[in-house]
Design a protein around this motif. Structure first.
Motif, PDB file in Angstrom:
ATOM      1  N   MET A 189       0.837  -1.186   0.000  1.00 12.51           N
ATOM      2  CA  MET A 189       0.000   0.000   0.000  1.00 12.51           C
ATOM      3  C   MET A 189       0.880   1.248   0.000  1.00 12.51           C
ATOM      4  SD  MET A 189      -3.260   0.545  -0.181  1.00 12.51           S
ATOM      5  CE  MET A 189      -4.483  -0.429   0.720  1.00 12.51           C
ATOM      6  N   ILE A 190       0.521   2.226  -0.825  1.00  9.82           N
ATOM      7  CA  ILE A 190       1.226   3.515  -0.864  1.00  9.82           C
ATOM      8  C   ILE A 190       0.387   4.573  -0.165  1.00  9.82           C
ATOM      9  CG2 ILE A 190       2.136   5.340  -2.362  1.00  9.82           C
ATOM     10  CD1 ILE A 190       3.775   2.776  -2.480  1.00  9.82           C
ATOM     11  N   ALA A 191      -0.780   4.850  -0.711  1.00  8.61           N
ATOM     12  CA  ALA A 191      -1.731   5.791  -0.114  1.00  8.61           C
ATOM     13  C   ALA A 191      -3.112   5.198  -0.369  1.00  8.61           C
ATOM     14  CB  ALA A 191      -1.603   7.183  -0.730  1.00  8.61           C
ATOM     15  N   ASP A 192      -3.661   4.583   0.660  1.00 13.36           N
ATOM     16  CA  ASP A 192      -4.931   3.868   0.564  1.00 13.36           C
ATOM     17  C   ASP A 192      -5.976   4.731  -0.150  1.00 13.36           C
ATOM     18  OD1 ASP A 192      -7.381   2.573   1.190  1.00 13.36           O
ATOM     19  OD2 ASP A 192      -6.467   1.707   2.982  1.00 13.36           O
TER      20      ASP A 192
END
Ligand SMILES: [Zn+2]
Lengths: 390, 138
Positions: A189-192
Motif C-alpha cells: 500500500m502507498i496511499a490507501d
C-alpha cells in the motif's frame, strides 16, 4: 466540415525518445532535442521547416541551436493544451509548422523522497505529508464511499494498462507482467486505496510532436492525423487546496471538481459532432488507476458512479469496446518528469490513428480520445484525434 | 494497528503569506480561523481576497468551533519524505460552518478512520511561529 477550426491542420510528426527510469548523460534540454529531431524526421521535415515552437527550455534551445529564429513561440507548457494551441496558431496563420518538444532527465535524484514535482511546498498541505498519490487518493476514496466503487475495479484498470506495457518493447516495464487484478491488490500500500501498482512510475525521456497545415502534411512522410476537437478544464492551482470531489463548479452539481474534464469533453465532441460511442481508442491519462474510472464517467461513456462496473468485463482491453491507454501509459510505458509525459497520450493517439502501433493496435481505429491531468490536480485536458479530416 | 500521533520529525514547515498570516496567528493562540463574508455569511478557506460564494471583498476572520466530520481520507504508507513517520492519515474535514480543510487525523487507530467520522481540532506547535491544526475523534 469546412468551417471546423482545425480543418486545415494536421499532426505530421511524432516521437518518443528512449524512455528509462534514469537516462545517463542527459538533461532535460538534451533529451528534448532528441525528441524534437525525432519528430521532425518522422514527418520528413528539417529543422528549418519549423517556424513555431511550444515548450520550455528544450524548445527555445532548439530554436537557438538550429538558428531557426525568428519563430512564433508560445509560453504555454506541454501536453494537450500545447497541441490545441499549436493547431490554433496554424489555423490563425501565426505559423505554418509548429514543434512541441519537452524532455526530462536528471531531476529526480533524492530517491528516499517522492519525486520533486509531486511534493508541494504550499503552506496548507506541506505539513500534512501530501504528495500526488495522497491527493488523488482523497478523490478516489470519496467516489468509493459515495458509489461503492471497489478496489477490485481499480486493480482491474491497473492490470489492464500494465499488461499493455508488458507486451510493448518500448515500455520501461516491458516484460514485467502479465498482471492479474490480484497482483495489483497484493502489492504494498502507498496511499490507501492505492497500492504500489495502482500508481504511475517516475522516469526520464523526451516527447515531441510536429503540427503543420493539412495541405503541407498531405505530401509528407506519414499519414496525417487530424485534431477533431478538444478543450481544457481547470479549477485552480494544483496541490494547494483540499482536493475535494465536490469542489463547486459554478453551482452546477454536474460540474464539480470530481467531474473535471466533463465540460472540456462536451466542447471537444461538439466541435466535430461526435459522441463517446464514436470513440475507438481511449488514450486516457493514468496517473492512478482510479482516474480512468472517473474519466469514463466525466467524459460521458457511462453514468456517474457506473465507472467501477464499466471497467470490469473486458471493455477496456484491446479487443473490448473501449480499449484504454494502449502503450502502457504512465504506469508501464513511461512518466517522464512534469512536462514530457503530458505529450504521451496525444503521441499514442496519433500512432493509433496511423495504424502503426506494433503492439495493441486497435484494428480500424478512426477516432481517439486523449486526456491529461486529473481531479486530484484540479484539471483535465481532452483531445479528440481522427483519421479523417474534420 | 498504529495509534496516530502528530509528526515529531523535521517535517517541512509552512511559510505564511501576508494573506494567510492571520490564520497562522490564530493557530498559535489556539484558534482555528476561517473567513466569513459580511455580505452572504458564507465561509471561505483557504485564505482568499474574495468570498468563494458571492465574490464580495468584505471578508472577516472568524473563529471556527473546530468541529466537523471526515469528508475523505487516505492512509499513507510511503511517506512524502523520510521525515514523516508512517502510517499517517491525511483527511479533508467538513467544518461545521460549511468549509473544508486539509489536515491529518490523530488520536485513534489508523484503521478507525472513516467518512463521516466526527472530529475536532487539536493544536500542535511546530515552531515558535507555526502551529499545525490536527483533528482527533470527538
Ligand atoms: Zn459572500
Amino acid at each position: 466540415m469546412k468551417d471546423h477550426p482545425f480543418h486545415d491542420v494536421a499532426i505530421a510528426g511524432i516521437h518518443n525518445t528512449r524512455q528509462a527510469r534514469v537516462l545517463e548523460g542527459h538533461n532535460g534540454s538534451s533529451i528534448a532535442m532528441e525528441a524534437a529531431l525525432g519528430a521532425i524526421a518522422d514527418a520528413g521535415l528539417t529543422p528549418r521547416d519549423i517556424d513555431g515552437v511550444i515548450g520550455g527550455g528544450g524548445a527555445t534551445d532548439f530554436v537557438y541551436q538550429h538558428r531557426i529564429g525568428p519563430v512564433w513561440r508560445s509560453m504555454s507548457g506541454a501536453g494537450i493544451p500545447a497541441v490545441l494551441e499549436a493547431a490554433s496558431a496554424i489555423a490563425a496563420g501565426f505559423a505554418r509548422t509548429v514543434l512541441i518538444a519537452a524532455g526530462s532527465a536528471g531531476t529526480y535524484t533524492e530517491r528516499a523522497a517522492t519525486a520533486p514535482w509531486t511534493r508541494p511546498a504550499n503552506e496548507f498541505v506541506v505539513g500534512f505529508g501530501m504528495f500526488t498519490a495522497a491527493e488523488f487518493a482523497l478523490i478516489a476514496r470519496r467516489h468509493m464511499e459515495v458509489y461503492g466503487t471497489t478496489a477490485e475495479s481499480l486493480a482491474t484498470v491497473a492490470a489492464t494498462i500494465r499488461n499493455n506495457g508488458h507486451v510493448n518493447p518500448e515500455a520501461i516495464y516491458f516484460g514485467r507482467g502479465p498482471f492479474t487484478p490480484q497482483d495489483i491488490l497484493d502489492s504494498r500500500m502507498i496511499a490507501d486505496p492505492f497500492h504500489l501498482l495502482d500508481c504511475s512510475m517516475t522516469s526520464e525521456g523526451g516527447c515531441a510532436l510536429v503540427l503543420t497545415r493539412a495541405d503541407i502534411a498531405r505530401d509528407l512522410a506519414q499519414p496525417p492525423v487530424y485534431v477533431l476537437g478538444g478543450s481544457t478544464d481547470h479549477y485552480g492551482p494544483a496541490y494547494q487546496n483540499p482536493p475535494s470531489f465536490d469542489l463547486d463548479g459554478r453551482g452546477d452539481p454536474r460540474l464539480v471538481n470530481g467531474w473535471v474534464g466533463r465540460a472540456a469533453a462536451r466542447t471537444a465532441f461538439s466541435m466535430c459532432g461526435l459522441r463517446p460511442s464514436d470513440v475507438d481508442v481511449c488514450e486516457f491519462y493514468d496517473p492512478f488507476s482510479f482516474e480512468i474510472i472517473r474519466q469514463f464517467e466525466a467524459f460521458g461513456f457511462c453514468g456517474e458512479g457506473e465507472g467501477g462496473a464499466f471497467v470490469l468485463d473486458g471493455t477496456i482491453e484491446v479487443g473490448g469496446r473501449y480499449p484504454v491507454t494502449t502503450d502502457g501509459g504512465l504506469m508501464s510505458f513511461s512518466h517522464a518528469g512534469a512536462q514530457a509525459q503530458m505529450l504521451q497520450r496525444p503521441i499514442r493517439g496519433a500512432q493509433q490513428m496511423r495504424g502503426e502501433c506494433p503492439t495493441r493496435q486497435v484494428e480500424g481505429a478512426a477516432v481517439a480520445l486523449c486526456s491529461g491531468g486529473g481531479a486530484g490536480a484540479l484539471f483535465t485536458d481532452v483531445l479528440l484525434l481522427g483519421k479523417e479530416r474534420p | 494497528m498504529t495509534l496516530l500521533v502528530p509528526q515529531s520529525g523535521a517535517i517541512p514547515h509552512p511559510h505564511p503569506t501576508a494573506l494567510s498570516q492571520p490564520f497562522w496567528n490564530g493557530l498559535s493562540r489556539g484558534e482555528l480561523l476561517f473567513q466569513r463574508c459580511d455580505v452572504c455569511a458564507g465561509a471561505t478557506h483557504t485564505p482568499a481576497l474574495v468570498c468563494a460564494h458571492c465574490g464580495a471583498r468584505q471578508l472577516q476572520w472568524a473563529p471556527s468551533t473546530g468541529r466537523g466530520s471526515v469528508y475523505s481520507w487516505t492512509i499513507v504508507w510511503r511517506p512524502q519524505t523520510p521525515a514523516f513517520t508512517v502510517p499517517y492519515v491525511p483527511i479533508i474535514v467538513d467544518l461545521e460552518e460549511g468549509w473544508q480543510m486539509l489536515s491529518n487525523l490523530v488520536g485513534c487507530a489508523h484503521d478507525a478512520v472513516h467518512v463521516g467520522q466526527a472530529v475536532e481540532v487539536e493544536f500542535h506547535p511546530l515552531t515558535a511561529d507555526i502551529t499545525l491544526p490536527y483533528f482527533r475523534p470527538r
